[in-house]
Scaffold this active site. Structure first.
Site, short mmCIF file in Angstrom:
data_model
loop_
_atom_site.label_atom_id
_atom_site.label_comp_id
_atom_site.label_asym_id
_atom_site.label_seq_id
_atom_site.Cartn_x
_atom_site.Cartn_y
_atom_site.Cartn_z
N CYS A 6 0.88 -1.21 0.16
CA CYS A 6 0.17 -0.07 0.07
C CYS A 6 0.80 1.26 -0.04
O CYS A 6 1.93 1.03 0.66
CB CYS A 6 -1.01 0.12 1.23
N ARG B 28 4.94 0.07 -6.19
CA ARG B 28 4.80 -0.76 -4.92
C ARG B 28 3.90 -1.81 -5.08
O ARG B 28 4.07 -2.78 -4.28
CB ARG B 28 4.67 0.26 -3.71
N TRP C 112 -2.94 -2.71 -1.42
CA TRP C 112 -2.75 -4.01 -1.86
C TRP C 112 -3.43 -4.81 -0.91
O TRP C 112 -3.20 -4.94 0.30
CB TRP C 112 -1.26 -4.23 -1.73
N ASN D 20 -1.28 1.63 6.02
CA ASN D 20 -0.32 0.74 5.27
C ASN D 20 0.14 -0.29 6.18
O ASN D 20 0.23 0.18 7.47
CB ASN D 20 0.86 1.10 4.84
N GLY D 21 -0.17 -1.61 6.12
CA GLY D 21 0.28 -2.57 6.99
C GLY D 21 -0.83 -3.54 7.64
O GLY D 21 -1.87 -3.46 6.94
N GLU E 80 16.62 -18.27 -9.46
CA GLU E 80 16.51 -16.75 -9.56
C GLU E 80 15.78 -16.53 -11.06
O GLU E 80 14.80 -15.91 -11.34
CB GLU E 80 17.53 -15.68 -9.71
N LYS F 208 12.34 -15.10 -11.66
CA LYS F 208 11.71 -13.80 -12.60
C LYS F 208 11.01 -14.33 -13.59
O LYS F 208 10.13 -13.65 -14.04
CB LYS F 208 13.36 -13.60 -13.60
N GLU G 67 7.21 -14.64 -12.34
CA GLU G 67 6.51 -13.56 -11.62
C GLU G 67 6.20 -12.64 -12.60
O GLU G 67 5.29 -11.87 -12.48
CB GLU G 67 7.35 -12.86 -10.53
N HIS H 148 16.47 -37.07 -9.37
CA HIS H 148 15.83 -37.35 -8.06
C HIS H 148 14.07 -36.84 -7.97
O HIS H 148 13.62 -36.76 -7.15
CB HIS H 148 16.65 -36.76 -6.94
N LYS I 19 6.11 -4.27 -4.38
CA LYS I 19 7.43 -4.12 -4.38
C LYS I 19 7.97 -4.22 -3.14
O LYS I 19 9.21 -4.91 -2.97
CB LYS I 19 7.78 -2.77 -5.00
#
Ligand code: F6R
Length: 606
Positions: free
Chosen positions: A2, A27, A75, A99-100, A478, A482, A485, A501, A601
């Site tokens: 947020c 964000r 968000w 926010n939070g 990574e 990437k 997402e 395996h 973000k």
């Protein structure tokens, strides 16, 4: 996550609020809204689901006059992204953005419900507005009402309040989530970060943990958690517009990938002088460190995982590594001589911060690799080492990753030298390798066109595997992160040796395998794993160097050829093809590269 803005201005505030929210778009959010108090003292709000353009459209038809206002990009955490759940929330004369997470909101809701109070949203934030309204009804003035509300709230949050009938009053509070106050000329501002306020002011006060502020156009009075007045410094922050614009690139991600030679160069400029490492570690002596405990999330975790290979190989220093969300509850014991190491681009990731707080007092010291010096993680660490990536706007981390890696490589070499594992000549040789990195990164960026061709072939895949061995294993993880997402293609990274395996069962002609394999000591082993994939009809995209490409190209579906590079810097260099592959696949699929769905973000909730 947020974003919060607040303005006590001298002009119509709605366009300023929307523009400030636009600067916080990076964000991540799924609805947005603003509230203003007009010149007659009336509080009104407008909210819209989806992108800010929807809110702007709404304001065209249904304008919101007033020179005081608050705004928010949400968000979703508690309740779906609907107009009702969008901020600002309102209870009678009180409007609030948040926010939070208010962790005790259920308890507060029950208490309010028992008094017959009705709720119109599913959010935790509404309880804050309702509690404050209750306090006003008991005869408190706005300031006392906010103070009484803050005392009841548990969790990690940043809040900004506005009141009906008050054209020159705003409250801001910080507990766990950062909040900045901006000072203008006869105007005052509040923002989740200084970026939001950049066009209005560069004079910023960061609230500290537990602080709240009573703000009027004349200035801000700040109080600490105990309610005592406190002075907090006004800093001038460098936030020039160019740093937060796309500068001709189609996306921030493209700009940030292209910036890597420059920002990695800045890391080297700051920490390497000739044949020496110059890094202020606040008295940490690696010769006395027995063990490292590295903790981080996501991409930052993969930087830490790569560093584990370096610290163990070069410095013979054992490393434990954990994702922060697990570590914070694992109650890990610490052996004497352990140095806690935390990695975070935003410096506000809730899990990483909680893990750091758990570690303080248990490990000998806490060191963090950070990109935002004013962030909570930077401030709560014994030593904060800057990675110099500059503002990273795109949700998918790119340049912060390579700067984290470059900083870690220098730290690992320093540890190796301090522990007598590297003599002066060997250190000098490795530093010379590192100095070649900016040039090699520029060179590596030239694969862009080749990667576009490969991405067009990858676009239709439903699943993709990434393989890497040794220090290239974290890069396989990574690369997969990437890709998933930003292109929404399911991807998994595996250590090449793990293929047999289990994951090999997935191999078929429709599941491409990206093999990250420079010509290193383990190359032949990785080639064997690649052969196993091809023997089962799997299609291989080999990312390798000139030396290796000829040797292993037979039967490979696609090859991306990288410049030859010394072993230490290969994982940093190979971040480029991992990033470009995801970027161009996302472009080919037409997804929202900079703000992928569901992602934020700065992950300030756990
Ligand atoms: C992936 C990505 C995330 C972050 C993670 C940690 O591209 O950006 O996985 O790396 O959320 O964030 P910080 O580094 O801010 O703690």
């Amino acid at each position: 996550m947020c974003g919060i803005v607040g303005v006590l201005g001298n002009h119509e505030v709605a366009p300023i609020l929307v523009e400030s929210l636009r600067r916080l778009e990076y964000r991540g959010y799924d609805s947005a809204g603003i509230a203003t108090v007009n010149d007659a003292g009336q509080l009104h709000r407008r909210r819209a689901v989806g992108k800010l353009a929807n809110l702007s459209d709404l304001l065209v038809h249904d304008s919101l006059p007033g020179k005081s206002g608050i705004g928010h990009t949400r968000w979703a955490t508690h309740g779906a992204p609907t107009t009702d759940n969008a901020h600002p929330h309102r209870a009678g004369p009180v409007s609030v953005v948040h926010n939070g997470i208010i962790e005790n909101f259920r308890e507060l809701r029950e208490e309010l419900a028992a008094k017959g109070i009705k709720f119109v949203t599913e959010t935790d934030t509404e309880t804050v507005a309702l509690l404050t309204q209750q306090h006003l009804r008991q005869g408190m003035d706005p300031r006392t009402a906010v103070e009484a509300t803050l005392k009841r709230l548990e969790g990690a949050f940043a809040l900004c309040f506005l009141f009906d009938g008050e054209t020159d009053l705003m409250f801001a509070a910080r507990k766990g989530s950062p909040l900045a106050i901006g000072h203008g000329d006869g105007e005052m501002f509040v923002g989740s970060d200084a970026i939001a306020l950049a066009p209005m002011t560069d004079r910023i006060t960061y609230l500290e943990e537990g602080d709240y502020a009573v703000i009027t156009r004349a200035g801000a009075q700040i109080f600490d958690a105990a309610g005592a007045p406190v002075e907090r410094a006004v800093k001038t922050v460098q936030m020039d517009a160019a740093r937060i614009e796309k500068a001709g690139y189609k996306h921030f991600m493209a700009k940030e990938i292209a910036q890597q030679p420059t920002v990695v160069g800045e890391v080297l400029n700051d920490y390497v002088r000739g044949d020496k490492i110059v890094m202020d570690l606040g008295g940490i002596d690696f010769a006395k460190v027995e063990r490292l405990s590295i903790v981080a999330c996501g991409t930052a975790y993969y930087a830490g995982l790569t560093a584990k290979y370096w610290f163990e190989h070069y410095a013979r220093l054992p490393v434990d590594i954990d994702v922060a969300s697990e570590f914070r509850y694992r109650e890990a014991p610490f052996a004497p001589g352990t140095l806690g190491v935390f990695v975070s681009q935003s410096g506000e990731t809730a899990d990483t911060l909680a893990a750091l707080r758990y570690t303080k007092g248990k490990a000998d010291k806490v060191l963090s690799l950070i990109n935002v010096p004013e962030s909570s993680i930077a401030r709560e660490s014994d030593v904060a080492v800057e990675i110099h990536a500059g503002i990273e706007v795109s949700v998918a981390s790119t340049k912060a990753f390579t700067c984290q890696l470059a900083t870690f490589a220098i730290l690992a070499l320093k540890a190796a030298h301090d522990r007598g594992q590297l003599d002066d000549a060997s250190l000098a040789a490795h530093l010379a390798d590192l100095r070649a990195l900016p040039g090699l990164l520029s060179h590596a960026l030239a694969i862009d066109t080749a990667v576009q061709g490969v991405a067009r072939k990858l676009e239709s895949a439903r699943d993709v595997l990434f393989l890497g061995r040794g220090q290239m294993f974290p890069l396989a993880l990574e690369g997969a992160l990437k890709l998933k997402e930003i292109s929404y293609i399911h991807a998994e990274g595996y250590a090449s040796g793990e293929l047999k395996h289990g994951p090999i069962a997935l191999i078929d002609k429709d599941t491409p395998t990206v093999v990250m394999a420079p010509h290193d000591g383990l190359f032949d082993k990785t080639v064997s794993n690649m052969q196993e994939v091809m023997a089962r009809g799997g299609r291989v995209i080999l990312v390798s160097d000139v030396k290796a490409a000829d040797k292993a190209a037979e039967g490979v579906w696609q090859t991306i050829t990288m410049p030859d590079a010394p072993e230490l810097i290969q994982p940093i260099l190979y971040a480029v093809p991992a990033q470009l592959l995801a970027y161009h696949t996302a472009i080919a699929k037409g997804t929202d590269v900079d703000q992928p769905r569901n992602l934020a973000k700065s992950v300030t909730v756990e």
